[in-house]
Design a protein around this motif. Sequence first.
Motif, PDB file in Angstrom:
ATOM      1  N   ASN A 176     -65.586  -7.240 114.318  1.00  0.00           N
ATOM      2  CA  ASN A 176     -66.506  -6.463 115.156  1.00  0.00           C
ATOM      3  C   ASN A 176     -67.609  -7.368 115.697  1.00  0.00           C
ATOM      4  OD1 ASN A 176     -68.442  -4.686 116.220  1.00  0.00           O
ATOM      5  ND2 ASN A 176     -67.866  -3.082 114.783  1.00  0.00           N
ATOM      6  N   PRO A 177     -67.778  -7.435 117.027  1.00  0.00           N
ATOM      7  CA  PRO A 177     -68.819  -8.307 117.586  1.00  0.00           C
ATOM      8  C   PRO A 177     -70.229  -7.972 117.114  1.00  0.00           C
ATOM      9  CG  PRO A 177     -67.311  -7.570 119.290  1.00  0.00           C
ATOM     10  CD  PRO A 177     -66.989  -6.772 118.069  1.00  0.00           C
ATOM     11  N   ASP A 178     -70.413  -6.731 116.678  1.00  0.00           N
ATOM     12  CA  ASP A 178     -71.743  -6.300 116.245  1.00  0.00           C
ATOM     13  C   ASP A 178     -72.001  -6.593 114.773  1.00  0.00           C
ATOM     14  OD1 ASP A 178     -74.187  -5.225 116.909  1.00  0.00           O
ATOM     15  OD2 ASP A 178     -73.624  -3.170 116.396  1.00  0.00           O
ATOM     16  N   SER A 179     -71.059  -7.256 114.112  1.00  0.00           N
ATOM     17  CA  SER A 179     -71.200  -7.529 112.682  1.00  0.00           C
ATOM     18  C   SER A 179     -71.872  -8.875 112.434  1.00  0.00           C
ATOM     19  CB  SER A 179     -69.824  -7.517 112.002  1.00  0.00           C
ATOM     20  OG  SER A 179     -69.044  -8.618 112.460  1.00  0.00           O
ATOM     21  N   ASP A 180     -72.421  -9.035 111.228  1.00  0.00           N
ATOM     22  CA  ASP A 180     -73.015 -10.317 110.843  1.00  0.00           C
ATOM     23  C   ASP A 180     -71.953 -11.400 110.775  1.00  0.00           C
ATOM     24  OD1 ASP A 180     -75.563  -9.252 110.637  1.00  0.00           O
ATOM     25  OD2 ASP A 180     -75.402  -8.859 108.479  1.00  0.00           O
ATOM     26  N   GLU A 181     -70.724 -11.033 110.393  1.00  0.00           N
ATOM     27  CA  GLU A 181     -69.652 -12.018 110.261  1.00  0.00           C
ATOM     28  C   GLU A 181     -69.354 -12.690 111.598  1.00  0.00           C
ATOM     29  OE1 GLU A 181     -65.096 -12.462 108.493  1.00  0.00           O
ATOM     30  OE2 GLU A 181     -65.884 -10.482 109.003  1.00  0.00           O
ATOM     31  N   SER A 196     -71.402 -13.313 114.125  1.00  0.00           N
ATOM     32  CA  SER A 196     -72.433 -14.314 114.392  1.00  0.00           C
ATOM     33  C   SER A 196     -72.373 -15.470 113.401  1.00  0.00           C
ATOM     34  CB  SER A 196     -73.812 -13.645 114.335  1.00  0.00           C
ATOM     35  OG  SER A 196     -74.841 -14.555 114.655  1.00  0.00           O
ATOM     36  N   ASP A 197     -72.103 -15.158 112.119  1.00  0.00           N
ATOM     37  CA  ASP A 197     -72.082 -16.196 111.084  1.00  0.00           C
ATOM     38  C   ASP A 197     -70.965 -17.215 111.324  1.00  0.00           C
ATOM     39  OD1 ASP A 197     -74.218 -14.983 109.884  1.00  0.00           O
ATOM     40  OD2 ASP A 197     -73.059 -14.038 108.276  1.00  0.00           O
ATOM     41  N   LEU A 198     -69.795 -16.740 111.745  1.00  0.00           N
ATOM     42  CA  LEU A 198     -68.685 -17.662 112.007  1.00  0.00           C
ATOM     43  C   LEU A 198     -69.016 -18.607 113.155  1.00  0.00           C
ATOM     44  CD1 LEU A 198     -65.666 -15.222 111.579  1.00  0.00           C
ATOM     45  CD2 LEU A 198     -66.144 -17.244 110.171  1.00  0.00           C
ATOM     46  N   LEU A 199     -69.665 -18.092 114.186  1.00  0.00           N
ATOM     47  CA  LEU A 199     -70.055 -18.938 115.311  1.00  0.00           C
ATOM     48  C   LEU A 199     -71.143 -19.923 114.892  1.00  0.00           C
ATOM     49  CD1 LEU A 199     -70.033 -16.280 118.152  1.00  0.00           C
ATOM     50  CD2 LEU A 199     -68.391 -18.128 117.793  1.00  0.00           C
ATOM     51  N   TYR A 200     -72.052 -19.501 114.040  1.00  0.00           N
ATOM     52  CA  TYR A 200     -73.097 -20.400 113.530  1.00  0.00           C
ATOM     53  C   TYR A 200     -72.473 -21.552 112.744  1.00  0.00           C
ATOM     54  CZ  TYR A 200     -76.790 -22.054 110.393  1.00  0.00           C
ATOM     55  OH  TYR A 200     -77.660 -22.838 109.671  1.00  0.00           O
ATOM     56  N   GLU A 201     -71.559 -21.228 111.835  1.00  0.00           N
ATOM     57  CA  GLU A 201     -70.954 -22.265 110.994  1.00  0.00           C
ATOM     58  C   GLU A 201     -70.170 -23.274 111.822  1.00  0.00           C
ATOM     59  OE1 GLU A 201     -68.663 -20.027 108.214  1.00  0.00           O
ATOM     60  OE2 GLU A 201     -70.427 -19.100 107.287  1.00  0.00           O
ATOM     61  N   SER A 202     -69.373 -22.801 112.773  1.00  0.00           N
ATOM     62  CA  SER A 202     -68.574 -23.732 113.571  1.00  0.00           C
ATOM     63  C   SER A 202     -69.458 -24.584 114.477  1.00  0.00           C
ATOM     64  CB  SER A 202     -67.542 -22.965 114.408  1.00  0.00           C
ATOM     65  OG  SER A 202     -68.162 -22.127 115.366  1.00  0.00           O
ATOM     66  N   THR A 203     -70.513 -23.997 115.013  1.00  0.00           N
ATOM     67  CA  THR A 203     -71.413 -24.747 115.905  1.00  0.00           C
ATOM     68  C   THR A 203     -72.152 -25.836 115.150  1.00  0.00           C
ATOM     69  OG1 THR A 203     -71.715 -22.830 117.356  1.00  0.00           O
ATOM     70  CG2 THR A 203     -73.377 -24.567 117.473  1.00  0.00           C
ATOM     71  N   LEU A 204     -72.735 -25.491 114.011  1.00  0.00           N
ATOM     72  CA  LEU A 204     -73.487 -26.488 113.245  1.00  0.00           C
ATOM     73  C   LEU A 204     -72.573 -27.577 112.698  1.00  0.00           C
ATOM     74  CD1 LEU A 204     -76.612 -26.546 112.627  1.00  0.00           C
ATOM     75  CD2 LEU A 204     -75.740 -24.454 113.680  1.00  0.00           C
ATOM     76  N   THR A 205     -71.351 -27.224 112.329  1.00  0.00           N
ATOM     77  CA  THR A 205     -70.390 -28.232 111.849  1.00  0.00           C
ATOM     78  C   THR A 205     -70.073 -29.222 112.958  1.00  0.00           C
ATOM     79  OG1 THR A 205     -69.406 -26.712 110.246  1.00  0.00           O
ATOM     80  CG2 THR A 205     -68.075 -28.593 110.928  1.00  0.00           C
ATOM     81  N   ARG A 206     -69.811 -28.729 114.159  1.00  0.00           N
ATOM     82  CA  ARG A 206     -69.500 -29.608 115.290  1.00  0.00           C
ATOM     83  C   ARG A 206     -70.698 -30.459 115.676  1.00  0.00           C
ATOM     84  NH1 ARG A 206     -68.601 -25.938 119.607  1.00  0.00           N
ATOM     85  NH2 ARG A 206     -67.901 -27.671 120.891  1.00  0.00           N
ATOM     86  N   MET A 207     -71.883 -29.890 115.637  1.00  0.00           N
ATOM     87  CA  MET A 207     -73.083 -30.653 115.986  1.00  0.00           C
ATOM     88  C   MET A 207     -73.317 -31.781 114.982  1.00  0.00           C
ATOM     89  SD  MET A 207     -75.721 -27.649 117.279  1.00  0.00           S
ATOM     90  CE  MET A 207     -76.992 -28.812 117.834  1.00  0.00           C
ATOM     91  N   GLU A 208     -73.104 -31.487 113.700  1.00  0.00           N
ATOM     92  CA  GLU A 208     -73.292 -32.515 112.671  1.00  0.00           C
ATOM     93  C   GLU A 208     -72.261 -33.630 112.813  1.00  0.00           C
ATOM     94  OE1 GLU A 208     -74.236 -32.680 107.898  1.00  0.00           O
ATOM     95  OE2 GLU A 208     -72.950 -31.077 108.666  1.00  0.00           O
ATOM     96  N   LYS A 209     -71.008 -33.270 113.072  1.00  0.00           N
ATOM     97  CA  LYS A 209     -69.949 -34.276 113.230  1.00  0.00           C
ATOM     98  C   LYS A 209     -70.160 -35.147 114.458  1.00  0.00           C
ATOM     99  CE  LYS A 209     -66.140 -31.977 110.811  1.00  0.00           C
ATOM    100  NZ  LYS A 209     -64.788 -31.363 110.964  1.00  0.00           N
ATOM    101  N   SER A 210     -70.840 -34.628 115.456  1.00  0.00           N
ATOM    102  CA  SER A 210     -71.059 -35.404 116.681  1.00  0.00           C
ATOM    103  C   SER A 210     -71.912 -36.640 116.434  1.00  0.00           C
ATOM    104  CB  SER A 210     -71.730 -34.529 117.748  1.00  0.00           C
ATOM    105  OG  SER A 210     -73.103 -34.292 117.445  1.00  0.00           O
ATOM    106  N   GLY A 211     -72.814 -36.578 115.443  1.00  0.00           N
ATOM    107  CA  GLY A 211     -73.712 -37.701 115.165  1.00  0.00           C
ATOM    108  C   GLY A 211     -74.856 -37.828 116.150  1.00  0.00           C
ATOM    109  N   TRP A 212     -75.078 -36.822 116.975  1.00  0.00           N
ATOM    110  CA  TRP A 212     -76.110 -36.882 118.009  1.00  0.00           C
ATOM    111  C   TRP A 212     -77.479 -36.415 117.509  1.00  0.00           C
ATOM    112  CZ3 TRP A 212     -72.575 -33.751 121.824  1.00  0.00           C
ATOM    113  CH2 TRP A 212     -71.501 -34.548 122.215  1.00  0.00           C
ATOM    114  N   TYR A 213     -77.494 -35.848 116.298  1.00  0.00           N
ATOM    115  CA  TYR A 213     -78.729 -35.230 115.823  1.00  0.00           C
ATOM    116  C   TYR A 213     -79.098 -35.796 114.450  1.00  0.00           C
ATOM    117  CZ  TYR A 213     -77.065 -32.013 119.398  1.00  0.00           C
ATOM    118  OH  TYR A 213     -76.592 -31.488 120.579  1.00  0.00           O
TER     119      TYR A 213
END
Length: 296
Positions: free
Chosen positions: A143-148, A150-167
């Motif tokens: 369900n788009p209105d669920s915490d899950e 948003s949480d899944l998108l948060y986890e994948s985004t932060l993982t990709r940002m960390e792996k990039s080495g840009w931050y």
Amino acid sequence: MRVRLIFSLKNKGSYLPFHHQYILAQFLKGLIVKGGREEFFNYNYFNFSGLKGQTKVSRSGLHYYSSLVTLVLSSQSEDFMDYLLEQVFATPKIELGNLILSPEYTELESEPTLETSNKFVCISPLVLITPAFNEEAGKRFINPDSDEFSDLLYESTLTRMEKSGWYTPEQMESFYKFQVVPDMVYVNKLKEQQKKFARIYAVYDMDVKYEVRGYTLPFTLYAAPEVQDFVFKCGLGAFTHKGFGMLDLANHPSGTRTTTYKFKREGFVPYKPTERVRQNVAPTSEEGESEMPEEF
């Protein structure tokens, strides 16, 4: 940077399947390997839209009737982008599904100023889960209105940002504020009209076929400007380098949105304004998607 790659369509009326991201992904991957620069063979920090143009729907898929069709490409790396475009323009005749295309010219999109809150629309489906082989998890509806959601998108985004080495580690720690709030008025309207905003799509990775659920809906993202910039240029969610999770602002500021970019076919003469066909960014209503920008 975000670049619009404009092709001329040589066989008007030809078609692509409704869900053709895998065709575009295979085409672009082939060009990346063909160019020979090994540092880009497994480069994943880029994103692309579906193929946009004037279309009509049939049982076969989307039939294209525009003189020109457009693909939006995006990446943080200008070097990668130019490398990919060089390969495109070294290929005068391109066959995508039943379409025969020729690359004509490119336009550079102006970079918007992104705030800590931005309303986005999806110009390619948003995938939440990267499934393992021979499992059904990737097709699960969330369900788009669920915490899950948003949480899944948060986890994948932060993982990709960390792996990039840009931050830096300090920057990564500061990116804890993140929330995706879907436009449920839009979602409920589609439900009332018996239209879909979530579908199953095919993805190919290392020659293995996966099936994933993709969502196409407007939403507001609350996050740091650096996070907003990352997802705007590199996509949001899973399989972004396969053409999923490409975003656009729901409302663009007034002013010129594009400037001429460096790649153009030699001898190409731009169409007169009266001959240009409006380029529809949004997927067709057949896919249950509306309220998207009507032109680039």
